[in-house]
Design a protein around this motif. Structure first.
Motif, PDB file in Angstrom:
ATOM      1  N   GLU A  38       0.830  -1.206   0.000  1.00 47.51           N
ATOM      2  CA  GLU A  38       0.000   0.000   0.000  1.00 47.51           C
ATOM      3  C   GLU A  38       0.864   1.254   0.000  1.00 47.51           C
ATOM      4  N   ASP A  39       1.964   1.205   0.730  1.00 46.67           N
ATOM      5  CA  ASP A  39       2.885   2.350   0.767  1.00 46.67           C
ATOM      6  C   ASP A  39       3.466   2.647  -0.617  1.00 46.67           C
ATOM      7  N   GLN A  40       3.651   1.596  -1.430  1.00 46.67           N
ATOM      8  CA  GLN A  40       4.274   1.795  -2.741  1.00 46.67           C
ATOM      9  C   GLN A  40       3.418   2.672  -3.644  1.00 46.67           C
ATOM     10  N   ILE A  41       2.097   2.556  -3.515  1.00 41.35           N
ATOM     11  CA  ILE A  41       1.218   3.373  -4.342  1.00 41.35           C
ATOM     12  C   ILE A  41       1.499   4.851  -4.068  1.00 41.35           C
ATOM     13  N   GLN A  42       1.560   5.203  -2.771  1.00 38.45           N
ATOM     14  CA  GLN A  42       1.811   6.598  -2.417  1.00 38.45           C
ATOM     15  C   GLN A  42       3.214   7.020  -2.834  1.00 38.45           C
ATOM     16  N   CYS A  43       4.165   6.126  -2.648  1.00 43.77           N
ATOM     17  CA  CYS A  43       5.553   6.443  -3.014  1.00 43.77           C
ATOM     18  C   CYS A  43       5.663   6.731  -4.502  1.00 43.77           C
ATOM     19  N   GLY A  44       5.097   5.851  -5.326  1.00 41.69           N
ATOM     20  CA  GLY A  44       5.191   6.025  -6.766  1.00 41.69           C
ATOM     21  C   GLY A  44       4.494   7.282  -7.248  1.00 41.69           C
ATOM     22  N   LEU A  45       3.313   7.566  -6.697  1.00 39.48           N
ATOM     23  CA  LEU A  45       2.583   8.767  -7.097  1.00 39.48           C
ATOM     24  C   LEU A  45       3.335  10.028  -6.694  1.00 39.48           C
ATOM     25  N   ASN A  46       3.888  10.029  -5.493  1.00 32.94           N
ATOM     26  CA  ASN A  46       4.626  11.207  -5.032  1.00 32.94           C
ATOM     27  C   ASN A  46       5.911  11.423  -5.825  1.00 32.94           C
ATOM     28  N   MET A  47       6.587  10.339  -6.177  1.00 30.79           N
ATOM     29  CA  MET A  47       7.792  10.481  -7.005  1.00 30.79           C
ATOM     30  C   MET A  47       7.440  11.097  -8.350  1.00 30.79           C
ATOM     31  N   GLY A  48       6.329  10.650  -8.933  1.00 30.25           N
ATOM     32  CA  GLY A  48       5.910  11.210 -10.213  1.00 30.25           C
ATOM     33  C   GLY A  48       5.585  12.684 -10.113  1.00 30.25           C
ATOM     34  N   LEU A  49       4.893  13.050  -9.043  1.00 26.85           N
ATOM     35  CA  LEU A  49       4.546  14.462  -8.851  1.00 26.85           C
ATOM     36  C   LEU A  49       5.780  15.318  -8.592  1.00 26.85           C
ATOM     37  N   ALA A  50       6.838  14.698  -8.083  1.00 25.85           N
ATOM     38  CA  ALA A  50       8.094  15.426  -7.847  1.00 25.85           C
ATOM     39  C   ALA A  50       8.930  15.540  -9.118  1.00 25.85           C
ATOM     40  N   GLY A  51       8.412  14.992 -10.227  1.00 21.38           N
ATOM     41  CA  GLY A  51       9.117  15.118 -11.496  1.00 21.38           C
ATOM     42  C   GLY A  51      10.023  13.963 -11.840  1.00 21.38           C
ATOM     43  N   ILE A  52       9.931  12.856 -11.084  1.00 18.41           N
ATOM     44  CA  ILE A  52      10.784  11.691 -11.334  1.00 18.41           C
ATOM     45  C   ILE A  52       9.900  10.552 -11.846  1.00 18.41           C
ATOM     46  N   PRO A  53       9.820  10.362 -13.167  1.00 20.18           N
ATOM     47  CA  PRO A  53       8.905   9.363 -13.718  1.00 20.18           C
ATOM     48  C   PRO A  53       9.453   7.943 -13.693  1.00 20.18           C
ATOM     49  N   TRP A  54      10.782   7.787 -13.598  1.00 24.94           N
ATOM     50  CA  TRP A  54      11.384   6.452 -13.679  1.00 24.94           C
ATOM     51  C   TRP A  54      11.489   5.875 -12.275  1.00 24.94           C
ATOM     52  N   VAL A 155       9.766  14.323 -22.785  1.00 27.84           N
ATOM     53  CA  VAL A 155       9.511  15.638 -23.383  1.00 27.84           C
ATOM     54  C   VAL A 155       9.007  16.642 -22.359  1.00 27.84           C
ATOM     55  N   ASN A 156       8.030  16.237 -21.529  1.00 27.72           N
ATOM     56  CA  ASN A 156       7.416  17.240 -20.638  1.00 27.72           C
ATOM     57  C   ASN A 156       7.369  16.832 -19.165  1.00 27.72           C
ATOM     58  N   GLY A 157       7.986  15.684 -18.814  1.00 33.01           N
ATOM     59  CA  GLY A 157       8.061  15.293 -17.411  1.00 33.01           C
ATOM     60  C   GLY A 157       6.826  14.618 -16.866  1.00 33.01           C
ATOM     61  N   SER A 158       5.859  14.298 -17.723  1.00 34.83           N
ATOM     62  CA  SER A 158       4.644  13.647 -17.230  1.00 34.83           C
ATOM     63  C   SER A 158       4.974  12.284 -16.628  1.00 34.83           C
ATOM     64  N   PRO A 159       4.489  12.004 -15.414  1.00 33.29           N
ATOM     65  CA  PRO A 159       4.755  10.699 -14.806  1.00 33.29           C
ATOM     66  C   PRO A 159       3.970   9.604 -15.495  1.00 33.29           C
ATOM     67  N   LEU A 160       4.436   8.371 -15.389  1.00 31.31           N
ATOM     68  CA  LEU A 160       3.670   7.234 -15.890  1.00 31.31           C
ATOM     69  C   LEU A 160       2.603   6.851 -14.871  1.00 31.31           C
ATOM     70  N   LEU A 161       2.992   6.836 -13.584  1.00 27.93           N
ATOM     71  CA  LEU A 161       2.046   6.622 -12.488  1.00 27.93           C
ATOM     72  C   LEU A 161       1.460   7.984 -12.123  1.00 27.93           C
ATOM     73  N   ARG A 162       0.152   8.150 -12.343  1.00 26.83           N
ATOM     74  CA  ARG A 162      -0.446   9.474 -12.201  1.00 26.83           C
ATOM     75  C   ARG A 162      -1.546   9.458 -11.150  1.00 26.83           C
TER      76      ARG A 162
END
Length: 239
Positions: A38-54, A155-162
């Motif tokens: 469950e923690d991974q969902i929040q981690c992945g979403l927050n990383m994406g919002l911080a501009g780190i898609p990988w 190109v624009n930093g959009s995360p894969l996990l959104r």
């Protein structure tokens, strides 16, 4: 001869801006529990919002006491299903029990360290392999779609996990959802985050949504309850 090419670094920590160095971040040596999943969902979403898609995780968690525990095997399946709809699919972990003889009887050097259990898709019995292989095939079928998402991220930093509000900012409910997300702009993913959970509620924003397991199309702007047998994680395709 050494030639210069694309460099990819697999790291357990990063900061805003690190993505420009070709870093794939994973969430570290996490325990094999549903709470950690469950923690991974929040981690992945927050990383994406911080501009780190990988970003990626150790499927099944890293620290496993007993690979023969049916509860762990259920966790592994649910984690694998989630990981298929994440930026990087990665099977990894230190699996107990540690009953494999060491390679060396000395108390130093690499040979004395314990060896974990096998951790390939086929290491967990035919039933579990069948499910994971099915989801592996789903991952392969999304090759062109995921490639498009990678290019968009470049190109624009959009995360894969959104986070849901990333795709539906005008929907107030989407700003409150923590247990579902969008994988790109096409798939709404509702991971199973608890042991022996075989049904869950999913909020569908405005529009038409097709449940990929049955092909049934739902009207959005509604909360729906869908079946989630161990063989299937609810995923909706935006129509």
């Amino acid at each position: 001869m050494i030639t210069r090419g694309t460099v990819v670094n697999l790291l357990r920590c990063a900061w805003a801006g690190s993505q420009k160095y070709g870093n794939v971040i994973w969430s570290g040596d996490i325990p094999s529990t549903f709470e950690a999943l469950e923690d991974q969902i929040q981690c992945g979403l927050n990383m994406g919002l911080a501009g780190i898609p990988w970003w990626t995780t150790d499927i099944g968690g890293f620290m496993t006491d007993d690979v023969n525990d049916p509860d762990f095997r259920q966790l592994l399946i649910r984690w694998y299903q989630f990981a298929v709809y994440s930026p990087v699919l990665r099977m990894h972990g230190d699996r107990g029990p540690y009953n494999i003889p060491t390679l060396d009887d000395r108390d130093w050097g690499g040979g004395y360290l314990r060896t974990g259990q096998p951790n390939e898709l086929w290491s967990y019995g035919e039933d579990n392999y069948k499910i994971m292989r099915q989801y592996y095939d789903i991952r392969m079928s999304m090759h062109d779609y995921i490639k498009k998402l990678y290019e968009e991220a470049h190109v624009n930093g959009s995360p894969l996990l959104r986070a849901m509000f990333y795709e539906f900012p005008e929907d107030e409910k989407c700003w409150e959802l923590k247990s579902q997300y969008m994988f790109g702009d096409k798939y709404l993913v509702a991971p199973i985050l608890h042991l022996n959970e075989f049904k869950r509620e999913v909020y569908l924003p405005k529009g038409k949504w097709k449940l990929t397991s049955t092909g049934q199309v739902y009207d959005g702007n509604d909360l729906v309850s869908v079946d989630a047998p161990v063989e299937y994680m609810p995923v909706f395709e935006k129509q």
